[in-house]
Each structure stands twice: as C-alpha cells, then as structure tokens.
Design an enzyme around this catalytic site. Structure first.
Site, short mmCIF file in Angstrom:
data_model
loop_
_atom_site.label_atom_id
_atom_site.label_comp_id
_atom_site.label_asym_id
_atom_site.label_seq_id
_atom_site.Cartn_x
_atom_site.Cartn_y
_atom_site.Cartn_z
N CYS A 48 0.83 -1.27 0.01
CA CYS A 48 0.04 0.06 -0.07
C CYS A 48 0.88 1.24 0.02
CB CYS A 48 -1.05 -0.12 1.31
SG CYS A 48 -1.81 1.39 1.56
N CYS A 53 -1.42 1.86 -3.15
CA CYS A 53 -2.62 2.78 -2.98
C CYS A 53 -1.84 4.12 -2.93
CB CYS A 53 -3.27 2.80 -1.45
SG CYS A 53 -3.53 1.06 -1.01
N LYS A 56 -0.04 5.17 -6.17
CA LYS A 56 -0.86 5.32 -7.15
C LYS A 56 -2.01 6.62 -7.05
CE LYS A 56 -4.57 4.04 -6.32
NZ LYS A 56 -4.99 2.73 -6.26
N TYR A 183 -8.60 -3.81 -11.19
CA TYR A 183 -8.49 -2.55 -10.81
C TYR A 183 -6.89 -1.87 -11.17
CZ TYR A 183 -11.21 -3.13 -6.52
OH TYR A 183 -12.31 -3.20 -5.50
N GLU A 187 -6.70 1.39 -13.57
CA GLU A 187 -6.03 2.70 -12.90
C GLU A 187 -4.90 3.12 -13.75
OE1 GLU A 187 -5.69 1.57 -8.67
OE2 GLU A 187 -7.64 1.98 -8.30
N HIS A 443 -27.00 21.60 -1.97
CA HIS A 443 -26.91 22.01 -3.54
C HIS A 443 -25.99 23.15 -3.49
CE1 HIS A 443 -29.12 22.78 -6.96
NE2 HIS A 443 -28.93 23.96 -6.97
N GLU A 448 -25.76 15.16 -4.22
CA GLU A 448 -27.28 15.45 -3.95
C GLU A 448 -28.37 14.37 -4.73
OE1 GLU A 448 -29.17 19.34 -4.57
OE2 GLU A 448 -27.63 19.71 -6.07
#
Ligand code: NDP
Length: 459
Positions: A48, A53, A56, A183, A187, A443, A448
């Site tokens: 990681c 992670c 990346k 993945y 990516e 908003h 939303e």
C-alpha cells in the site's frame, strides 16, 4: 510439563511482514500487553505505502491535472503556454514522500515497543522463526506477507513490468500498454493516459472490471474511451519483442502495437516463497492462500494469517480490520462476539472518472431479492457546462422492493470514492430508500442526486 513451561518464549507474537495488516496487528497487540517482534525484508508499510495505494493516488492526482488544465479555459483562465509534464519531478517527489512514510512506520513500531528485525523470516516449526541468522521462540506467528504481482508466461513476458516497477520507470513511456482488466490495469490506463501517454488497455474478456455492476462497467468503458484510452477487449498478448524504437506487442487479434512500456496487471499471488510454510501442516486453498478460520488461525493453531496473503478482498482497510479483529481474538480481554463482516465493503477504482461502489451490483441484487427497484442518474456535472468537457456522471441506487432497503450504491464520476464513503455508512446501516428520500440534499453538488432520485429507472 508443556513445551511452553520448559522454554519461556522470546515473543508472544512474531509478525512476518510490515505491511498495513502486519504493522497494525503488531502495534495493537503490543498495546494490549503482548511482547511483539516484526520481521520485514523489503520496505515498511508494504504494498500500500510503497507500490500500491499511496503512490498510485499521488500519480492519479498528477494525471487529473491534464483535465484541469483543459477545463480551466472555459472559466476564463489562459495559460501562458501549453503545460508540460516532467516525469522525474513526479517520480522523485513520490520517492521522497514514501521515504517519509517509511520513517513514520518505523517510529510507530518503535513507539509501540515492537522490535523490528530486518530480514526475510523462515518458519522452522509452529513455535520457532529464523530471521537474520537468529532463531526466535514464539507463542504465535502472524503471516502478513501480502501478495506479489504475477505475470502469465508468453514469449517476451519478461519485457513487461509490474506494479512493483511501474512507478519508478527511468523514462516516461510516451506509448504505454497495460494488460489486464482489474483494478490495477484500469487505474494505470487512466493514469498514463492523463499524464500524456498514448495508452492502450488489452483485456482478454468482453468487458473489464469483472464482478462490478454491468452498467457501471459500460459507463466507465465509454468515459475512458472518451478520454482517449484505446480499450481492446476479447484480446490478449501473443508476444512482446524488443525493437529499435521500443517494444513490439503482438496481440491475439494479429495486430502489432509499438510501445515504450508494457504493464502486466494480471493479478497477484500470495507471497509465500521461502517462508517454510510448505514444510509444515498449513493447509492452502486452491489459490495457494493459507486457509484461516474466523480467528485468522491456519490449520496450525499457533500460525495466524491476515491480509492479501489469505486471498480475501485485497484492500488495505480490510487488512487493518482483520488485524484489529485478530488482536481482540488472541490478545484481547473481551473476544469479539461475531466474526468480521465482509459484506458491504465500499471500494473505489481510481480510474478517470473514479468508480465508487458499496453493496450489491444490480445483477447480484436481482438474483438475491428477485424484486428490486433501480434508480439511476446519468448527467453532465455542472462544472462541465462551462469547461466543455464531455465527462458525465452516473449514480445508481439498488433497492430491495420488499423491505425498501438500499442494498447497493454505485457512482462513476469525479471523487466517487469520497462520495461513496459517506453513502457506505447508510448502506452498511441498512437504511431504506425512504431514509435517503428524507435526507435533504446539499446544493449544488453532484452527490445530492443520491437523495433526490425519486422515480425508479426500472424494476
Ligand atoms: P485483479 O485480480 O483485479 O485483475 C487481474 C486481471 O488480469 C483480470 O482482469 C484478469 O482477467 C486478468 N488476467 C488474469 N490472468 C490473465 C492471463 N493469463 N492473461 C491475461 N489476463 C489475465 O488483479 P490486479 O492485479 O488488478 O489487482 C490485484 C488486487 O489488488 C485487486 O483485486 C484489488 O483487490 C487490489 N487493488 C485495489 C485497488 C483499490 O482499492 N483501488 C487498486 C489496485 C489493486 P479476468 O477478469 O478474465 O480473470
């Protein structure tokens, strides 16, 4: 007299592998009063922090600037000259940041009174580990060695790099090809495309990201194509050859593409080589992962395993959760009442735009519940009314019709991971569509839409 009474153990817990899971288990067990050592032969923080992670995400940020520069013009910004990307700057800044994180991990272990031993450990028997020429007598061994990239065998496969090397390429690949449809492939296709490479993704199946929601996969495919990634499905690599200008990649379709680098993102395997488990009675799954029970014990009760090596969801937060659960089971005063829950784990694919997802896909929900309601919103984000970008956003809620519970939420769009992390709390808590409807939106945001979709798109 038991063996334990005869020879006091050096350690209550001996962790092999200082990745996310190993370090968290070591620190938490030490905090619970256990005497803990960790052996690591490579880098602190594991995949990681070093080759996963963290770098990346940094590279993904770098790639996003590409769109940002283009979007800026519609908002009145003019750049004095076209932006230029400098690979060594990104790469070397990344190296500096990872070094900083490595040092933090070392300090965390030190501060927790965990001894860090440099070297590849070998398990000699259920209570002895050898590392750096020293044999340690241990009560419990935790195998947290993670996974290792795997490349299929084809002529020239040795010319491909893996995710271990791709961050540190000497030269920026102006032409880039990635093999795979998981993945990592998706990516990195987005990352190198964003950084300016002429990018191809080659996948053997009919559509990448197998296991994700079908509509999400199709939407992501269209968006990635729109951004310029050359996606080739139902295709594989036949061979790679070195040629004067770079690498010639021959595909099963008969075509040949000339590129500067090939990334094989074809999955990861448990990193058990040289660990000695094969000489013990540790049972493995068909995939070669140590089989573990609910307390993360292997078939040899003193040998435990967590994280990627066990073949569960290969995600850092899962390894962290497993580490804490394991410590409560083996070193805690109150063992957990239930096994760790693996359902409704939110995840993000950091392609461009991001995919964020939690819970069931539409296909899974239909199979499990029969009657479902699907709400979708497919729209052009407000930002892109002025930017001129053709990027769109997809949001999707899947509801079990009988109970009204939202059983899946999916998004493809900017910062989908950030949005879905919040939605994941609601889905994990088992909230209903009525609860979503009763939530007042913020908003103007894209998010939303998750509380304003009223009419089912289909049942
Ligand atoms: P995945 O297992 O996700 O994907 C491997 C891909 O390689 C699949 O598309 C697979 O095809 C393909 N493949 C396998 N064997 C061959 C072959 N012989 N020839 C051609 N293609 C092949 O692995 P990754 O390497 O992408 O990632 C490993 C894991 O790391 C992920 O599963 C994920 O859990 C984790 N990860 C998580 C990230 C995140 O959370 N954002 C980011 C990166 C990794 P097929 O689908 O047909 O089997």
């Amino acid at each position: 007299m038991s063996d334990q009474d005869r020879t006091p153990r050096d350690w209550d817990l001996f962790v092999i592998g200082a990745g996310s899971g190993g370090v968290r288990a070591a620190r938490t067990a030490a905090a619970a009063g256990a005497r803990v050592a960790v052996a690591e032969d490579r880098y602190l923080g594991g995949t990681c922090v070093n080759v996963g992670c963290v770098p990346k995400k940094l590279y993904s940020y770098a790639a996003h600037f590409h769109d940002a520069f283009e979007d800026a013009e519609g908002f009145g910004w003019q750049l004095p000259e076209p932006p230029r990307f400098d690979w060594p700057t990104l790469r070397d800044n990344k190296v500096g940041e990872i070094k900083r994180l490595n040092d933090i991990y070392a300090r965390l272990l030190d501060g927790a009174d965990v001894r860090l031993i440099n070297g590849r450990a070998r398990v000699l028997d259920p209570h002895h580990v050898e590392v750096a020429g020293e044999v340690h007598s241990v009560e419990k061994i935790l195998v947290a060695v993670g996974g290792w990239p795997w490349i299929p065998d084809f002529p020239g496969s040795e010319l491909a790099v893996t995710s271990n090397e791709v961050f540190d390429l000497e030269r920026f690949p102006e032409r880039f090809l990635v093999l795979g449809g998981g993945y990592i492939a998706v990516e990195f296709a987005s990352i190198f495309n964003g950084l300016g490479s002429d990018t191809h993704l080659v996948y053997r199946g009919e559509l990448f990201l197998r296991g994700f929601d079908r509509e999400v996969r199709e939407f992501a495919r269209d968006q990635m194509r729109e951004k310029g990634v050359d996606l080739r499905f139902d295709t594989n690599i036949e061979c790679i050859e070195r040629v004067a200008g770079g690498l010639a990649v021959t595909l099963t379709s008969g075509e040949t593409l000339e590129v500067d680098a090939v990334l094989a993102a074809t999955g990861r395997r448990p990193h058990l080589a040289g660990l000695g488990l094969d000489e013990l009675d540790v049972q493995l799954t068909d995939g070669g992962h140590p089989k573990v029970d609910e307390r993360f014990a292997t078939s040899v009760p003193s040998i435990l395993a967590i994280g990627d090596v066990t073949g569960g969801p290969e995600l850092t937060p899962v390894a962290l959760a497993e580490a804490m659960h394991l410590v409560r089971c083996h070193f805690g005063e109150t063992p957990p009442k239930a096994p760790l829950a693996y359902d409704k784990i939110a995840t993000t694919v950091f392609c461009h735009p991001n995919i964020g997802t939690v819970g069931l896909t539409e296909e899974q929900a239909r199979e499990r519940y029969g009657d479902i309601r699907v709400y979708t919103a497919d729209f052009r984000p407000l930002k892109h009314t002025l930017s001129g970008s053709r990027e769109r956003c997809l949001m999707k809620l899947i509801v079990d019709d009988a109970s009204d519970v939202v059983v899946g939420a999916h998004m493809v769009g900017e910062e989908a991971g950030e949005v879905i992390q919040g939605i994941a709390v609601a889905v994990k808590a088992g909230l209903t569509k009525a609860d979503f409807d009763a939530t007042v939106g913020i908003h103007p945001t894209g998010a939303e839409e998750f509380v304003t979709m009223r009419t089912p798109t289909r049942r």
